[in-house]
Every structure is written in structure tokens, then in C-alpha cells.
Scaffold this motif. Structure first.
Motif, PDB file in Angstrom:
ATOM      1  N   MET A 136      40.666  53.751  58.816  1.00 40.50           N
ATOM      2  CA  MET A 136      41.133  53.787  57.438  1.00 40.50           C
ATOM      3  C   MET A 136      39.925  53.683  56.511  1.00 40.50           C
ATOM      4  SD  MET A 136      44.535  51.369  57.383  1.00 40.50           S
ATOM      5  CE  MET A 136      44.928  51.757  55.666  1.00 40.50           C
ATOM      6  N   ALA A 137      39.965  54.389  55.421  1.00 45.60           N
ATOM      7  CA  ALA A 137      38.858  54.360  54.459  1.00 45.60           C
ATOM      8  C   ALA A 137      38.565  52.940  53.984  1.00 45.60           C
ATOM      9  CB  ALA A 137      39.168  55.272  53.272  1.00 45.60           C
ATOM     10  N   VAL A 138      39.587  52.098  53.912  1.00 49.16           N
ATOM     11  CA  VAL A 138      39.397  50.727  53.411  1.00 49.16           C
ATOM     12  C   VAL A 138      38.875  49.762  54.475  1.00 49.16           C
ATOM     13  CG1 VAL A 138      41.100  50.981  51.565  1.00 49.16           C
ATOM     14  CG2 VAL A 138      41.838  50.159  53.823  1.00 49.16           C
ATOM     15  N   ASN A 139      38.741  50.209  55.720  1.00 50.26           N
ATOM     16  CA  ASN A 139      38.258  49.345  56.799  1.00 50.26           C
ATOM     17  C   ASN A 139      36.724  49.348  56.793  1.00 50.26           C
ATOM     18  OD1 ASN A 139      37.647  47.965  59.128  1.00 50.26           O
ATOM     19  ND2 ASN A 139      39.131  49.034  60.396  1.00 50.26           N
ATOM     20  N   LEU A 140      36.156  48.587  55.888  1.00 52.59           N
ATOM     21  CA  LEU A 140      34.702  48.597  55.684  1.00 52.59           C
ATOM     22  C   LEU A 140      33.933  48.052  56.883  1.00 52.59           C
ATOM     23  CD1 LEU A 140      34.531  47.513  51.932  1.00 52.59           C
ATOM     24  CD2 LEU A 140      34.609  49.821  52.915  1.00 52.59           C
ATOM     25  N   GLY A 141      34.485  47.086  57.601  1.00 54.37           N
ATOM     26  CA  GLY A 141      33.811  46.546  58.781  1.00 54.37           C
ATOM     27  C   GLY A 141      33.608  47.604  59.843  1.00 54.37           C
ATOM     28  N   SER A 142      34.646  48.357  60.123  1.00 52.42           N
ATOM     29  CA  SER A 142      34.542  49.406  61.128  1.00 52.42           C
ATOM     30  C   SER A 142      33.616  50.523  60.661  1.00 52.42           C
ATOM     31  CB  SER A 142      35.942  49.952  61.438  1.00 52.42           C
ATOM     32  OG  SER A 142      35.926  50.660  62.644  1.00 52.42           O
ATOM     33  N   ARG A 143      33.682  50.848  59.404  1.00 50.19           N
ATOM     34  CA  ARG A 143      32.790  51.872  58.864  1.00 50.19           C
ATOM     35  C   ARG A 143      31.330  51.442  58.984  1.00 50.19           C
ATOM     36  NH1 ARG A 143      35.252  54.485  53.414  1.00 50.19           N
ATOM     37  NH2 ARG A 143      33.499  55.874  53.801  1.00 50.19           N
ATOM     38  N   ARG A 144      31.045  50.162  58.762  1.00 53.47           N
ATOM     39  CA  ARG A 144      29.661  49.666  58.893  1.00 53.47           C
ATOM     40  C   ARG A 144      29.157  49.833  60.322  1.00 53.47           C
ATOM     41  NH1 ARG A 144      31.087  45.887  54.957  1.00 53.47           N
ATOM     42  NH2 ARG A 144      31.777  44.354  56.479  1.00 53.47           N
ATOM     43  N   VAL A 145      30.021  49.565  61.302  1.00 49.30           N
ATOM     44  CA  VAL A 145      29.622  49.749  62.701  1.00 49.30           C
ATOM     45  C   VAL A 145      29.275  51.212  62.945  1.00 49.30           C
ATOM     46  CG1 VAL A 145      30.405  49.687  65.104  1.00 49.30           C
ATOM     47  CG2 VAL A 145      30.900  47.759  63.572  1.00 49.30           C
ATOM     48  N   MET A 146      30.110  52.126  62.467  1.00 47.80           N
ATOM     49  CA  MET A 146      29.859  53.555  62.660  1.00 47.80           C
ATOM     50  C   MET A 146      28.519  53.957  62.059  1.00 47.80           C
ATOM     51  SD  MET A 146      33.654  55.020  61.870  1.00 47.80           S
ATOM     52  CE  MET A 146      35.079  54.253  62.617  1.00 47.80           C
ATOM     53  N   GLU A 147      28.213  53.420  60.894  1.00 50.45           N
ATOM     54  CA  GLU A 147      26.933  53.733  60.255  1.00 50.45           C
ATOM     55  C   GLU A 147      25.765  53.123  61.020  1.00 50.45           C
ATOM     56  OE1 GLU A 147      27.783  52.306  56.331  1.00 50.45           O
ATOM     57  OE2 GLU A 147      29.037  54.056  55.858  1.00 50.45           O
ATOM     58  N   LYS A 148      25.925  51.889  61.515  1.00 52.45           N
ATOM     59  CA  LYS A 148      24.850  51.228  62.270  1.00 52.45           C
ATOM     60  C   LYS A 148      24.474  51.997  63.530  1.00 52.45           C
ATOM     61  CE  LYS A 148      25.848  46.410  61.195  1.00 52.45           C
ATOM     62  NZ  LYS A 148      26.335  45.162  61.782  1.00 52.45           N
ATOM     63  N   ILE A 149      25.452  52.653  64.150  1.00 52.94           N
ATOM     64  CA  ILE A 149      25.154  53.368  65.393  1.00 52.94           C
ATOM     65  C   ILE A 149      24.681  54.796  65.146  1.00 52.94           C
ATOM     66  CG2 ILE A 149      26.695  51.881  66.726  1.00 52.94           C
ATOM     67  CD1 ILE A 149      28.689  54.251  66.849  1.00 52.94           C
ATOM     68  N   GLY A 150      24.485  55.139  63.878  1.00 49.82           N
ATOM     69  CA  GLY A 150      23.913  56.435  63.547  1.00 49.82           C
ATOM     70  C   GLY A 150      24.915  57.515  63.215  1.00 49.82           C
ATOM     71  N   MET A 151      26.190  57.173  63.176  1.00 47.67           N
ATOM     72  CA  MET A 151      27.179  58.177  62.800  1.00 47.67           C
ATOM     73  C   MET A 151      27.088  58.426  61.296  1.00 47.67           C
ATOM     74  SD  MET A 151      30.597  57.304  64.992  1.00 47.67           S
ATOM     75  CE  MET A 151      30.740  57.989  66.639  1.00 47.67           C
ATOM     76  N   THR A 168      46.644  52.871  52.949  1.00 45.94           N
ATOM     77  CA  THR A 168      46.906  54.230  53.437  1.00 45.94           C
ATOM     78  C   THR A 168      46.623  55.265  52.362  1.00 45.94           C
ATOM     79  OG1 THR A 168      48.565  53.416  54.985  1.00 45.94           O
ATOM     80  CG2 THR A 168      48.672  55.746  54.437  1.00 45.94           C
ATOM     81  N   GLU A 169      46.897  54.915  51.114  1.00 46.33           N
ATOM     82  CA  GLU A 169      46.706  55.868  50.015  1.00 46.33           C
ATOM     83  C   GLU A 169      45.251  56.292  49.861  1.00 46.33           C
ATOM     84  OE1 GLU A 169      46.174  51.741  48.522  1.00 46.33           O
ATOM     85  OE2 GLU A 169      47.704  52.682  49.759  1.00 46.33           O
ATOM     86  N   GLU A 170      44.315  55.486  50.384  1.00 42.12           N
ATOM     87  CA  GLU A 170      42.884  55.835  50.323  1.00 42.12           C
ATOM     88  C   GLU A 170      42.485  56.825  51.411  1.00 42.12           C
ATOM     89  OE1 GLU A 170      40.845  54.758  47.885  1.00 42.12           O
ATOM     90  OE2 GLU A 170      42.547  53.663  47.023  1.00 42.12           O
ATOM     91  N   GLY A 171      43.357  57.011  52.406  1.00 42.65           N
ATOM     92  CA  GLY A 171      43.109  57.972  53.467  1.00 42.65           C
ATOM     93  C   GLY A 171      42.372  57.391  54.661  1.00 42.65           C
ATOM     94  N   GLU A 172      42.086  58.282  55.585  1.00 39.01           N
ATOM     95  CA  GLU A 172      41.330  57.978  56.800  1.00 39.01           C
ATOM     96  C   GLU A 172      39.963  58.633  56.645  1.00 39.01           C
ATOM     97  OE1 GLU A 172      42.953  56.324  59.540  1.00 39.01           O
ATOM     98  OE2 GLU A 172      44.554  56.095  58.073  1.00 39.01           O
ATOM     99  N   VAL A 173      38.970  58.081  57.327  1.00 35.15           N
ATOM    100  CA  VAL A 173      37.641  58.686  57.302  1.00 35.15           C
ATOM    101  C   VAL A 173      37.191  59.000  58.724  1.00 35.15           C
ATOM    102  CG1 VAL A 173      36.854  57.704  55.112  1.00 35.15           C
ATOM    103  CG2 VAL A 173      36.552  56.397  57.223  1.00 35.15           C
ATOM    104  N   GLU A 174      36.475  60.084  58.838  1.00 36.37           N
ATOM    105  CA  GLU A 174      35.889  60.486  60.119  1.00 36.37           C
ATOM    106  C   GLU A 174      34.379  60.380  59.997  1.00 36.37           C
ATOM    107  OE1 GLU A 174      35.214  64.525  62.756  1.00 36.37           O
ATOM    108  OE2 GLU A 174      37.051  64.367  61.576  1.00 36.37           O
ATOM    109  N   TYR A 175      33.767  59.824  61.040  1.00 37.33           N
ATOM    110  CA  TYR A 175      32.319  59.756  61.176  1.00 37.33           C
ATOM    111  C   TYR A 175      31.970  60.442  62.484  1.00 37.33           C
ATOM    112  CZ  TYR A 175      31.639  56.322  57.430  1.00 37.33           C
ATOM    113  OH  TYR A 175      31.559  55.689  56.214  1.00 37.33           O
TER     114      TYR A 175
END
Length: 188
Positions: A136-151, A168-175
Motif C-alpha cells: 500500500m502506498a501508505v505503508n512507509l515502513g515496507s517502502r523504506r525496506v524496498m528502497e534500502k535494498i535498491g529497488m 486504500t484510496e492512496e493506491g498500491e505502489v510497485e518497486y
């Protein structure tokens, strides 16, 4: 018990029938499930009859891919799981990486450590050309992990849910990270 891979602190192994209680505890934590189902209580029967059999069946249908129980080496504690799998409609060289860890293991680098090891295995042993993850776009913790691993961020997309949860209204994000990007990052 078949191990998928090991890191300095983690062992990722195949699930067994004995893991029902581990999965139930993980799925029954409202904070763990916040961005998945809004934090609703887990259904033990569903885990026993649907989730765990699906995990076990994956090993036979797609050798080398699937859901892997994350065990802390030093204590033997169940921390959660990682998955590495091609989704329907995707080629085996374009697998998805995912993780779900218990709250007590958050903030200790386990998601990053396990994910980096899966990237390496995916690119060096499984012939992946690209590995991706979504949240989810609002899941900042998971997004940070994706960025840390180079995604890198690829896109925001919106799915229809019968019972949308907050955010949900903010959408999902793909890395994603490609083999070439991983090689440049890992072996400059």
C-alpha cells in the motif's frame, strides 16, 4: 525441514504443518495486518485449511519458489515469512518478493537482511531478470525496506476491493530492481 537460504541472523526454511500456531499468531496481530486487511482478527481454520496448504503446495508446483518461514538463528524464534514467487501472468524471471514479520522483529533490519539475500539468490541462482515488490502506498515502513535494498519506485496503481481499508484510496505502489541494477549496486 528444508532450508531455502541462511543469512548472518536468519534461516529461511520451508513451512511444515507444525507452523499453524506461528502463522495464527502472526496473522492475528492487528498491527502486522494493518495494511493487509485493516487489522482484522485471524481465522485459524482458514490458516489450517487454506493458507498453510497453499504454502506447502507451492514447493511442489514451483520448485525453489514459495513462502519461507523466517527463523532467528540465535533463538530459534519464528519471526514471520518471506516469499519469492512468480505471480500468475508473470514469467519466472520476473518474481515477486514479499515479507510479513512479527511486530517484535520490526526495526531490527530483518526485512532488509532477508530481502537482500533473496535478491542475491534470485539473480544468481534463479535467473531472475527483474524482482519486484508491492505494498500500500501508505505503508512507509515496507517502502523504506524496498528502497534500502535498491529497488526503485515503478508506479502507483489502484485495485478494487470489496471492503477497502484505510489508506486504500492512496493506491498500491510497485518497486523493482533489475539484474543490471543489482549488479551495479552489488558489484560496482
Amino acid at each position: 525441514m528444508r532450508a531455502f537460504l541462511a543469512t548472518e541472523r536468519l534461516l529461511l526454511r520451508q513451512f511444515t504443518d507444525a507452523d499453524v500456531d506461528h502463522l495464527f499468531a502472526l496473522y492475528d496481530d492487528p498491527e502486522v495486518m494493518r495494511y493487509l486487511n485493516g487489522g482484522k482478527p485471524a481465522d485459524r481454520a482458514e490458516i489450517e485449511t487454506h493458507d498453510l496448504p497453499a504454502f506447502l503446495g507451492y514447493y511442489e508446483r514451483f520448485p525453489g519458489y514459495g513462502f519461507w518461514a523466517a527463523i532467528e538463528k540465535s533463538s530459534g524464534d519464528f519471526l514471520g515469512w518471506f516469499h519469492f514467487r512468480p505471480l500468475r501472468g508473470h514469467h519466472t524471471d520476473d518474481p515477486e518478493l514479499g515479507y510479513r514479520l512479527n511486530r517484535s522483529s520490526w526495526g531490527k533490519g530483518y526485512a532488509t537482511e532477508g530481502s537482500l539475500a533473496i535478491l542475491e539468490k534470485g539473480f544468481t541462482e534463479f535467473g531472475a531478470r527483474r524482482i519486484w515488490a508491492a505494498t500500500m502506498a501508505v505503508n512507509l515502513g515496507s517502502r523504506r525496506v524496498m528502497e534500502k535494498i535498491g529497488m526503485r519506485y515503478v508506479r502507483t496503481f489502484h485495485e478494487h476491493f470489496d471492503n477497502p481499508i484505510p489508506g486504500t484510496e492512496e493506491g498500491e505502489v510497485e518497486y523493482a530492481i533489475t539484474l543490471e541494477e543489482w549488479q551495479t549496486r552489488s558489484h560496482p
